[in-house]
Design a protein around this motif. Sequence first.
Motif, PDB file in Angstrom:
ATOM      1  N   LYS A 166       0.821  -1.208   0.000  1.00 52.32           N
ATOM      2  CA  LYS A 166       0.000   0.000   0.000  1.00 52.32           C
ATOM      3  C   LYS A 166       0.859   1.264   0.000  1.00 52.32           C
ATOM      4  O   LYS A 166       1.736   1.431   0.841  1.00 52.32           O
ATOM      5  N   ASP A 167       0.559   2.135  -0.952  1.00 51.44           N
ATOM      6  CA  ASP A 167       1.226   3.430  -1.106  1.00 51.44           C
ATOM      7  C   ASP A 167       2.735   3.339  -1.340  1.00 51.44           C
ATOM      8  O   ASP A 167       3.455   4.306  -1.104  1.00 51.44           O
ATOM      9  N   LYS A 168       3.246   2.182  -1.787  1.00 50.07           N
ATOM     10  CA  LYS A 168       4.673   2.045  -2.071  1.00 50.07           C
ATOM     11  C   LYS A 168       4.921   1.573  -3.501  1.00 50.07           C
ATOM     12  O   LYS A 168       5.556   2.260  -4.284  1.00 50.07           O
ATOM     13  N   TYR A 169       4.441   0.361  -3.822  1.00 49.75           N
ATOM     14  CA  TYR A 169       4.687  -0.186  -5.154  1.00 49.75           C
ATOM     15  C   TYR A 169       3.566  -1.141  -5.550  1.00 49.75           C
ATOM     16  O   TYR A 169       2.796  -1.611  -4.713  1.00 49.75           O
ATOM     17  N   VAL A 170       3.500  -1.443  -6.840  1.00 44.35           N
ATOM     18  CA  VAL A 170       2.561  -2.420  -7.368  1.00 44.35           C
ATOM     19  C   VAL A 170       3.192  -3.060  -8.601  1.00 44.35           C
ATOM     20  O   VAL A 170       3.913  -2.409  -9.353  1.00 44.35           O
ATOM     21  N   THR A 171       2.957  -4.346  -8.776  1.00 47.06           N
ATOM     22  CA  THR A 171       3.390  -5.057  -9.969  1.00 47.06           C
ATOM     23  C   THR A 171       2.140  -5.636 -10.618  1.00 47.06           C
ATOM     24  O   THR A 171       1.409  -6.401  -9.991  1.00 47.06           O
ATOM     25  N   LEU A 172       1.894  -5.239 -11.862  1.00 49.08           N
ATOM     26  CA  LEU A 172       0.741  -5.714 -12.614  1.00 49.08           C
ATOM     27  C   LEU A 172       1.183  -6.809 -13.565  1.00 49.08           C
ATOM     28  O   LEU A 172       2.298  -6.764 -14.100  1.00 49.08           O
ATOM     29  N   GLN A 173       0.309  -7.778 -13.793  1.00 51.28           N
ATOM     30  CA  GLN A 173       0.608  -8.856 -14.726  1.00 51.28           C
ATOM     31  C   GLN A 173      -0.645  -9.184 -15.525  1.00 51.28           C
ATOM     32  O   GLN A 173      -1.747  -8.760 -15.173  1.00 51.28           O
ATOM     33  N   TYR A 174      -0.477  -9.930 -16.590  1.00 48.79           N
ATOM     34  CA  TYR A 174      -1.600 -10.454 -17.351  1.00 48.79           C
ATOM     35  C   TYR A 174      -2.386 -11.350 -16.407  1.00 48.79           C
ATOM     36  O   TYR A 174      -1.810 -12.137 -15.660  1.00 48.79           O
ATOM     37  N   GLY A 218       4.851  -0.398 -10.876  1.00 55.01           N
ATOM     38  CA  GLY A 218       4.488   0.961 -10.501  1.00 55.01           C
ATOM     39  C   GLY A 218       5.071   1.307  -9.147  1.00 55.01           C
ATOM     40  O   GLY A 218       5.136   0.468  -8.259  1.00 55.01           O
ATOM     41  N   LYS A 219       5.511   2.546  -9.016  1.00 50.22           N
ATOM     42  CA  LYS A 219       6.102   2.998  -7.761  1.00 50.22           C
ATOM     43  C   LYS A 219       5.541   4.374  -7.442  1.00 50.22           C
ATOM     44  O   LYS A 219       5.415   5.221  -8.328  1.00 50.22           O
ATOM     45  N   LYS A 220       5.216   4.599  -6.187  1.00 54.71           N
ATOM     46  CA  LYS A 220       4.701   5.897  -5.777  1.00 54.71           C
ATOM     47  C   LYS A 220       5.867   6.793  -5.389  1.00 54.71           C
ATOM     48  O   LYS A 220       6.689   6.442  -4.544  1.00 54.71           O
ATOM     49  N   GLY A 221       5.939   7.959  -6.026  1.00 48.89           N
ATOM     50  CA  GLY A 221       7.019   8.897  -5.753  1.00 48.89           C
ATOM     51  C   GLY A 221       6.767   9.701  -4.492  1.00 48.89           C
ATOM     52  O   GLY A 221       5.688   9.640  -3.886  1.00 48.89           O
ATOM     53  N   ASN A 222       7.761  10.465  -4.088  1.00 52.02           N
ATOM     54  CA  ASN A 222       7.654  11.311  -2.899  1.00 52.02           C
ATOM     55  C   ASN A 222       6.571  12.378  -3.043  1.00 52.02           C
ATOM     56  O   ASN A 222       6.014  12.842  -2.063  1.00 52.02           O
ATOM     57  N   ASP A 223       6.281  12.759  -4.303  1.00 51.86           N
ATOM     58  CA  ASP A 223       5.256  13.769  -4.554  1.00 51.86           C
ATOM     59  C   ASP A 223       3.846  13.170  -4.612  1.00 51.86           C
ATOM     60  O   ASP A 223       2.882  13.869  -4.858  1.00 51.86           O
TER      61      ASP A 223
END
Length: 113
Positions: free
Chosen positions: A12-20, A53-58
Amino acid sequence: MGYGVSIQDSSKDKYVTLQYDRGGSYQDGLCIGDKRKKDIGYRLIKCLFQIAGKKGNDGVWVLKAKNLTHNHEPAIDVSGHPSLCRLSLEDVQSFKNMTLSGIPPRQILSSLR
Protein backbone atom coordinates in the motif's frame (compact mmCIF):
# COMPACT_ATOMS: atom_id res chain seq x y z
CA MET A 1 -9.87 -6.00 -25.63
CA GLY A 2 -8.50 -9.49 -25.14
CA TYR A 3 -6.08 -8.83 -22.30
CA GLY A 4 -6.94 -8.57 -18.61
CA VAL A 5 -4.62 -7.20 -15.94
CA SER A 6 -4.35 -8.21 -12.29
CA ILE A 7 -2.13 -7.28 -9.35
CA GLN A 8 0.75 -9.70 -8.91
CA ASP A 9 2.34 -8.01 -5.90
CA SER A 10 1.85 -4.75 -4.03
CA SER A 11 2.46 -2.75 -0.89
CA LYS A 12 0.00 0.00 0.00
CA ASP A 13 1.23 3.43 -1.11
CA LYS A 14 4.67 2.05 -2.07
CA TYR A 15 4.69 -0.19 -5.15
CA VAL A 16 2.56 -2.42 -7.37
CA THR A 17 3.39 -5.06 -9.97
CA LEU A 18 0.74 -5.71 -12.61
CA GLN A 19 0.61 -8.86 -14.73
CA TYR A 20 -1.60 -10.45 -17.35
CA ASP A 21 -4.49 -11.98 -15.40
CA ARG A 22 -3.74 -15.42 -16.84
CA GLY A 23 0.01 -15.01 -16.33
CA GLY A 24 2.07 -17.01 -13.88
CA SER A 25 2.40 -20.74 -13.54
CA TYR A 26 1.20 -23.51 -11.28
CA GLN A 27 3.37 -25.25 -8.74
CA ASP A 28 4.03 -28.89 -9.49
CA GLY A 29 1.02 -30.36 -7.78
CA LEU A 30 0.04 -33.27 -10.00
CA CYS A 31 1.28 -35.82 -7.49
CA ILE A 32 0.81 -36.09 -3.76
CA GLY A 33 3.08 -38.84 -2.56
CA ASP A 34 2.39 -41.73 -4.89
CA LYS A 35 -1.19 -40.62 -5.64
CA ARG A 36 -1.90 -38.63 -8.81
CA LYS A 37 -4.31 -35.69 -8.62
CA LYS A 38 -7.24 -35.53 -11.00
CA ASP A 39 -6.30 -33.67 -14.19
CA ILE A 40 -8.31 -30.45 -14.32
CA GLY A 41 -8.38 -27.54 -16.73
CA TYR A 42 -5.73 -24.92 -16.25
CA ARG A 43 -6.15 -21.18 -16.63
CA LEU A 44 -2.60 -19.88 -16.19
CA ILE A 45 -0.42 -19.80 -19.32
CA LYS A 46 2.98 -18.48 -18.12
CA CYS A 47 2.62 -15.11 -19.85
CA LEU A 48 5.59 -12.86 -19.03
CA PHE A 49 3.80 -9.48 -19.33
CA GLN A 50 4.56 -7.20 -16.34
CA ILE A 51 4.31 -3.52 -15.46
CA ALA A 52 5.83 -2.11 -12.26
CA GLY A 53 4.49 0.96 -10.50
CA LYS A 54 6.10 3.00 -7.76
CA LYS A 55 4.70 5.90 -5.78
CA GLY A 56 7.02 8.90 -5.75
CA ASN A 57 7.65 11.31 -2.90
CA ASP A 58 5.26 13.77 -4.55
CA GLY A 59 2.42 11.18 -4.38
CA VAL A 60 2.34 10.53 -8.12
CA TRP A 61 2.49 6.93 -9.33
CA VAL A 62 5.06 6.15 -12.04
CA LEU A 63 4.56 3.04 -14.18
CA LYS A 64 7.43 1.28 -15.92
CA ALA A 65 7.18 -1.58 -18.41
CA LYS A 66 9.16 -4.57 -17.15
CA ASN A 67 8.13 -6.99 -19.89
CA LEU A 68 5.58 -6.24 -22.62
CA THR A 69 5.77 -9.58 -24.43
CA HIS A 70 2.91 -12.05 -24.61
CA ASN A 71 3.15 -15.73 -25.51
CA HIS A 72 -0.44 -15.81 -26.83
CA GLU A 73 -2.98 -13.97 -28.95
CA PRO A 74 -5.62 -11.66 -27.45
CA ALA A 75 -8.62 -13.54 -26.11
CA ILE A 76 -11.81 -13.39 -28.16
CA ASP A 77 -14.03 -14.57 -25.31
CA VAL A 78 -13.60 -12.79 -21.96
CA SER A 79 -15.14 -15.65 -19.94
CA GLY A 80 -11.64 -17.01 -19.19
CA HIS A 81 -10.61 -13.73 -17.56
CA PRO A 82 -11.83 -13.50 -13.97
CA SER A 83 -10.85 -9.83 -13.76
CA LEU A 84 -13.23 -9.01 -16.62
CA CYS A 85 -16.19 -11.15 -15.48
CA ARG A 86 -17.17 -9.39 -12.27
CA LEU A 87 -20.72 -8.33 -11.59
CA SER A 88 -21.53 -4.64 -11.71
CA LEU A 89 -22.80 -2.94 -8.53
CA GLU A 90 -26.32 -2.90 -10.03
CA ASP A 91 -26.16 -6.66 -10.70
CA VAL A 92 -24.92 -7.34 -7.15
CA GLN A 93 -27.81 -5.34 -5.70
CA SER A 94 -30.26 -7.12 -8.01
CA PHE A 95 -28.81 -10.48 -6.90
CA LYS A 96 -29.26 -9.54 -3.23
CA ASN A 97 -32.85 -8.40 -3.78
CA MET A 98 -33.79 -11.56 -5.69
CA THR A 99 -32.17 -13.76 -3.03
CA LEU A 100 -34.05 -11.99 -0.22
CA SER A 101 -37.28 -12.39 -2.22
CA GLY A 102 -36.81 -16.17 -2.28
CA ILE A 103 -36.22 -16.49 -6.03
CA PRO A 104 -34.52 -19.81 -6.89
CA PRO A 105 -30.82 -19.60 -7.91
CA ARG A 106 -31.49 -20.93 -11.43
CA GLN A 107 -33.92 -18.06 -12.09
CA ILE A 108 -31.46 -15.51 -10.63
CA LEU A 109 -28.73 -16.83 -12.94
CA SER A 110 -31.04 -16.67 -15.96
CA SER A 111 -31.99 -13.11 -15.07
CA LEU A 112 -28.35 -11.98 -14.67
CA ARG A 113 -27.36 -13.54 -18.00
